[in-house]
Motif scaffolding. Structure first.
Motif, short mmCIF file in Angstrom:
data_model
loop_
_atom_site.label_atom_id
_atom_site.label_comp_id
_atom_site.label_asym_id
_atom_site.label_seq_id
_atom_site.Cartn_x
_atom_site.Cartn_y
_atom_site.Cartn_z
N UNK A 109 0.86 -1.19 0.00
CA UNK A 109 0.00 0.00 0.00
C UNK A 109 0.89 1.24 0.00
N UNK A 110 1.55 1.46 -1.11
CA UNK A 110 2.57 2.52 -1.17
C UNK A 110 2.00 3.92 -0.97
N UNK A 111 0.70 4.10 -1.19
CA UNK A 111 0.10 5.43 -1.02
C UNK A 111 -0.50 5.63 0.37
N UNK A 112 -0.37 4.64 1.23
CA UNK A 112 -0.89 4.73 2.60
C UNK A 112 0.12 5.50 3.46
N UNK A 113 -0.35 6.56 4.13
CA UNK A 113 0.54 7.36 4.96
C UNK A 113 0.74 6.68 6.31
N UNK A 114 1.98 6.65 6.78
CA UNK A 114 2.32 5.93 8.00
C UNK A 114 2.43 6.84 9.21
#
Length: 209
Positions: A109-114
């Motif tokens: 989920x590369x567009x999920x902000x951590x």
């Protein structure tokens, strides 16, 4: 009953890392001391927010921390706009486990902000020598481009700040996306959430899953 969710947030972390207590404090402003029944599968809650003139509904998925539920957790973090990866500040192994979920999200989920969340800081106040080193966590957060918050579900410390930051970052990101679209730039299509980010489920856990 279903409700439209604008911002899907998922909580990930080792069992007993304080995820359920964190959600309970944020959604219901309560702390159930001594209740530590593990979450089974996932529990869902939602909250409507007013941020800078914007109204959004935040849907929060609290996932099980036990390793036997890992495959199920992958279902729930799909399509999430934000992920809170939790660790107990008094448990170094929970911080190491957090890195597993960060890698999972970065790969899938590369567009999920951590957001990295240290929990139970009220306990650390009386035993600072036993807590996970703050500088190590902060350096790791910088390395993976995550925001780091220390929290206490018992006192409420840092919890409002954490979820407000998530909402503000989301609104800023959405505004930027709309601006790019208006300018004719290519904008990636949002992924469909296979579990339905607007679907409600009864909480299935206790305090410190």
């Amino acid at each position: 009953m279903t409700a439209k969710v604008d911002l899907k947030v998922v909580l990930l972390g080792r069992e007993a890392s304080g995820k359920t207590c964190l959600v309970d404090r944020y959604l219901h402003d309560r702390f159930n001391f001594g209740v530590n029944q593990a979450t089974v599968g996932a529990a869902f809650g939602a909250k409507k927010l007013q941020i800078g003139g914007h109204t959004i509904t935040m849907g929060i998925w609290d996932t099980a921390g036990s390793e036997r539920y890992e495959a199920m957790s992958r279902i729930y973090y799909r399509g999430a706009k934000a992920a809170i990866t939790c660790f107990d500040v008094m448990d170094p192994t929970s911080f190491e486990r957090l890195k597993f979920w960060v890698n999972e999200l970065r790969n899938n989920e590369e567009h999920c902000k951590l957001y990295i969340c240290g929990t139970k800081v009220d306990i650390a106040e009386g035993n600072r020598s036993g807590r996970v080193d703050v500088h190590s966590v902060s350096d790791y957060a910088d390395e993976v481009h995550a925001r780091y918050f220390d929290t206490s579900s018992k006192t409420g410390q840092g919890i409002q700040e954490l979820f407000t930051a998530i909402a503000e970052d989301f609104i800023q990101s959405e505004s930027k996306t709309r601006t790019l679209a208006a300018d004719g730039a290519t904008v990636p299509l949002a992924r469909r959430d296979p579990v339905g980010s607007g679907r409600s489920a009864e909480p299935a856990g206790g305090c410190c899953a």
